[in-house]
Write a protein that holds these residues in place. Structure first.
Motif, PDB file in Angstrom:
ATOM      1  N   MET A   1       0.856  -1.181   0.000  1.00 36.09           N
ATOM      2  CA  MET A   1       0.000   0.000   0.000  1.00 36.09           C
ATOM      3  C   MET A   1       0.894   1.235   0.000  1.00 36.09           C
ATOM      4  O   MET A   1       1.807   1.350   0.803  1.00 36.09           O
ATOM      5  CB  MET A   1      -0.899  -0.047   1.233  1.00 36.09           C
ATOM      6  N   PRO A   2       0.644   2.169  -0.887  1.00 40.27           N
ATOM      7  CA  PRO A   2       1.449   3.386  -0.958  1.00 40.27           C
ATOM      8  C   PRO A   2       1.338   4.223   0.320  1.00 40.27           C
ATOM      9  O   PRO A   2       0.285   4.273   0.956  1.00 40.27           O
ATOM     10  CB  PRO A   2       0.865   4.151  -2.141  1.00 40.27           C
ATOM     11  N   VAL A   3       2.434   4.852   0.647  1.00 38.05           N
ATOM     12  CA  VAL A   3       2.482   5.707   1.829  1.00 38.05           C
ATOM     13  C   VAL A   3       2.638   7.149   1.370  1.00 38.05           C
ATOM     14  O   VAL A   3       3.467   7.455   0.509  1.00 38.05           O
ATOM     15  CB  VAL A   3       3.660   5.306   2.743  1.00 38.05           C
ATOM     16  N   ILE A   4       1.847   8.036   1.958  1.00 38.37           N
ATOM     17  CA  ILE A   4       1.938   9.456   1.637  1.00 38.37           C
ATOM     18  C   ILE A   4       2.974  10.072   2.567  1.00 38.37           C
ATOM     19  O   ILE A   4       2.898   9.916   3.783  1.00 38.37           O
ATOM     20  CB  ILE A   4       0.565  10.142   1.776  1.00 38.37           C
ATOM     21  N   LYS A   5       3.954  10.728   1.958  1.00 38.44           N
ATOM     22  CA  LYS A   5       5.044  11.327   2.727  1.00 38.44           C
ATOM     23  C   LYS A   5       5.107  12.823   2.473  1.00 38.44           C
ATOM     24  O   LYS A   5       4.741  13.294   1.398  1.00 38.44           O
ATOM     25  CB  LYS A   5       6.384  10.703   2.337  1.00 38.44           C
ATOM     26  N   LYS A   6       5.608  13.535   3.472  1.00 34.66           N
ATOM     27  CA  LYS A   6       5.796  14.969   3.347  1.00 34.66           C
ATOM     28  C   LYS A   6       7.288  15.242   3.164  1.00 34.66           C
ATOM     29  O   LYS A   6       8.110  14.854   3.989  1.00 34.66           O
ATOM     30  CB  LYS A   6       5.276  15.690   4.592  1.00 34.66           C
ATOM     31  N   VAL A   7       7.635  15.872   2.038  1.00 32.95           N
ATOM     32  CA  VAL A   7       9.020  16.208   1.737  1.00 32.95           C
ATOM     33  C   VAL A   7       9.074  17.676   1.337  1.00 32.95           C
ATOM     34  O   VAL A   7       8.326  18.109   0.459  1.00 32.95           O
ATOM     35  CB  VAL A   7       9.565  15.316   0.588  1.00 32.95           C
ATOM     36  N   ASN A   8       9.928  18.416   1.994  1.00 34.16           N
ATOM     37  CA  ASN A   8      10.081  19.854   1.710  1.00 34.16           C
ATOM     38  C   ASN A   8       8.757  20.606   1.787  1.00 34.16           C
ATOM     39  O   ASN A   8       8.478  21.492   0.982  1.00 34.16           O
ATOM     40  CB  ASN A   8      10.736  20.079   0.352  1.00 34.16           C
ATOM     41  N   GLY A   9       7.912  20.216   2.713  1.00 36.28           N
ATOM     42  CA  GLY A   9       6.654  20.918   2.938  1.00 36.28           C
ATOM     43  C   GLY A   9       5.507  20.520   2.023  1.00 36.28           C
ATOM     44  O   GLY A   9       4.419  21.072   2.124  1.00 36.28           O
ATOM     45  N   LEU A  10       5.755  19.580   1.103  1.00 39.37           N
ATOM     46  CA  LEU A  10       4.704  19.139   0.180  1.00 39.37           C
ATOM     47  C   LEU A  10       4.504  17.637   0.302  1.00 39.37           C
ATOM     48  O   LEU A  10       5.451  16.884   0.548  1.00 39.37           O
ATOM     49  CB  LEU A  10       5.062  19.495  -1.264  1.00 39.37           C
ATOM     50  N   TYR A  11       3.263  17.192   0.098  1.00 36.37           N
ATOM     51  CA  TYR A  11       2.931  15.774   0.204  1.00 36.37           C
ATOM     52  C   TYR A  11       3.056  15.099  -1.156  1.00 36.37           C
ATOM     53  O   TYR A  11       2.820  15.718  -2.199  1.00 36.37           O
ATOM     54  CB  TYR A  11       1.505  15.594   0.724  1.00 36.37           C
ATOM     55  N   GLY A  12       3.411  13.825  -1.109  1.00 34.68           N
ATOM     56  CA  GLY A  12       3.523  13.046  -2.331  1.00 34.68           C
ATOM     57  C   GLY A  12       3.484  11.568  -2.018  1.00 34.68           C
ATOM     58  O   GLY A  12       3.446  11.162  -0.857  1.00 34.68           O
ATOM     59  N   PHE A  13       3.485  10.752  -3.068  1.00 38.79           N
ATOM     60  CA  PHE A  13       3.436   9.306  -2.893  1.00 38.79           C
ATOM     61  C   PHE A  13       4.004   8.623  -4.130  1.00 38.79           C
ATOM     62  O   PHE A  13       4.174   9.243  -5.179  1.00 38.79           O
ATOM     63  CB  PHE A  13       1.996   8.827  -2.643  1.00 38.79           C
ATOM     64  N   VAL A  14       4.303   7.340  -3.986  1.00 40.05           N
ATOM     65  CA  VAL A  14       4.722   6.490  -5.093  1.00 40.05           C
ATOM     66  C   VAL A  14       3.715   5.352  -5.152  1.00 40.05           C
ATOM     67  O   VAL A  14       3.420   4.728  -4.138  1.00 40.05           O
ATOM     68  CB  VAL A  14       6.151   5.938  -4.876  1.00 40.05           C
ATOM     69  N   VAL A  15       3.186   5.091  -6.338  1.00 39.35           N
ATOM     70  CA  VAL A  15       2.169   4.055  -6.492  1.00 39.35           C
ATOM     71  C   VAL A  15       2.541   3.152  -7.670  1.00 39.35           C
ATOM     72  O   VAL A  15       3.102   3.610  -8.666  1.00 39.35           O
ATOM     73  CB  VAL A  15       0.761   4.685  -6.684  1.00 39.35           C
ATOM     74  N   ASP A  16       2.270   1.856  -7.532  1.00 40.52           N
ATOM     75  CA  ASP A  16       2.501   0.909  -8.623  1.00 40.52           C
ATOM     76  C   ASP A  16       1.362   1.024  -9.630  1.00 40.52           C
ATOM     77  O   ASP A  16       0.189   0.888  -9.276  1.00 40.52           O
ATOM     78  CB  ASP A  16       2.558  -0.532  -8.101  1.00 40.52           C
ATOM     79  N   VAL A  17       1.708   1.256 -10.903  1.00 39.17           N
ATOM     80  CA  VAL A  17       0.693   1.371 -11.956  1.00 39.17           C
ATOM     81  C   VAL A  17       0.924   0.370 -13.075  1.00 39.17           C
ATOM     82  O   VAL A  17       0.244   0.421 -14.091  1.00 39.17           O
ATOM     83  CB  VAL A  17       0.646   2.816 -12.530  1.00 39.17           C
ATOM     84  N   GLY A  18       1.868  -0.542 -12.882  1.00 43.00           N
ATOM     85  CA  GLY A  18       2.168  -1.545 -13.900  1.00 43.00           C
ATOM     86  C   GLY A  18       1.001  -2.486 -14.121  1.00 43.00           C
ATOM     87  O   GLY A  18       0.142  -2.667 -13.256  1.00 43.00           O
ATOM     88  N   THR A  19       0.964  -3.095 -15.290  1.00 42.49           N
ATOM     89  CA  THR A  19      -0.093  -4.048 -15.620  1.00 42.49           C
ATOM     90  C   THR A  19       0.527  -5.357 -16.081  1.00 42.49           C
ATOM     91  O   THR A  19       1.685  -5.401 -16.489  1.00 42.49           O
ATOM     92  CB  THR A  19      -0.997  -3.508 -16.741  1.00 42.49           C
ATOM     93  N   LYS A  20      -0.239  -6.419 -16.014  1.00 42.05           N
ATOM     94  CA  LYS A  20       0.149  -7.747 -16.500  1.00 42.05           C
ATOM     95  C   LYS A  20       1.484  -8.203 -15.912  1.00 42.05           C
ATOM     96  O   LYS A  20       2.355  -8.686 -16.617  1.00 42.05           O
ATOM     97  CB  LYS A  20       0.202  -7.754 -18.016  1.00 42.05           C
ATOM     98  N   GLY A  21       1.650  -8.011 -14.611  1.00 39.71           N
ATOM     99  CA  GLY A  21       2.835  -8.495 -13.930  1.00 39.71           C
ATOM    100  C   GLY A  21       4.066  -7.626 -14.075  1.00 39.71           C
ATOM    101  O   GLY A  21       5.099  -7.906 -13.486  1.00 39.71           O
TER     102      GLY A  21
END
Length: 143
Positions: A1-21
């Motif tokens: 599950m992606p985690v929302i992080k705060k870096v340099n005062g702004l929020y962001g996240f990394v999410v898996d968007v790949g398909t078919k393995g």
């Protein structure tokens, strides 16, 4: 599950968007509020699970409208046919090659200016030339 992080005062996240393995990650950042980041993350995850997620930079206007038409479930056959015809005859030839990210207001305005162009048409029976708009106002409003 992606985690929302705060870096340099702004929020962001990394999410898996790949398909078919295939693993592919998308990094999204620049949110001032955590709730905005959560909303964007939820939209990406929902689109991925429904099969409608596309990389924004790679999705063309043509692909967008083809997907849009395929996902229109409650249309009568005649309405679907009209939508398909308008998209294929008028929108795709003008802006279908553009990516959704690159599509700007100026492209839409240029497309509608073309629809307003007056062009000569030859009448077969009376053998005369008349001038009329490329698309009627009614057709333009349907687009």
């Amino acid at each position: 599950m992606p985690v929302i992080k705060k870096v340099n005062g702004l929020y962001g996240f990394v999410v898996d968007v790949g398909t078919k393995g295939k693993r592919k990650q998308k990094r999204v950042s620049g949110f001032k509020k955590k709730s905005d980041a959560e909303k964007a993350l939820a939209e990406i995850i929902a689109a991925k699970h429904s099969g409608t997620y596309h990389e924004p930079s790679k999705l063309t206007v043509k692909d967008y409208f083809n997907d849009w038409l395929l996902n229109k479930r409650n249309l009568k056959n005649t309405t679907f046919t009209v939508y398909k015809s308008l998209i294929e005859k008028h929108i795709i030839p003008e802006v279908g090659h553009l990516s959704m990210v690159d599509l700007k207001e100026q492209h839409i305005q240029k497309m509608f200016r073309k629809f307003d162009e007056v062009i000569p048409k030859e009448r077969k029976l009376k053998k005369e030339i008349i001038y009329e708009k490329r698309l009627s106002n009614k057709t333009q409003s349907a687009i």
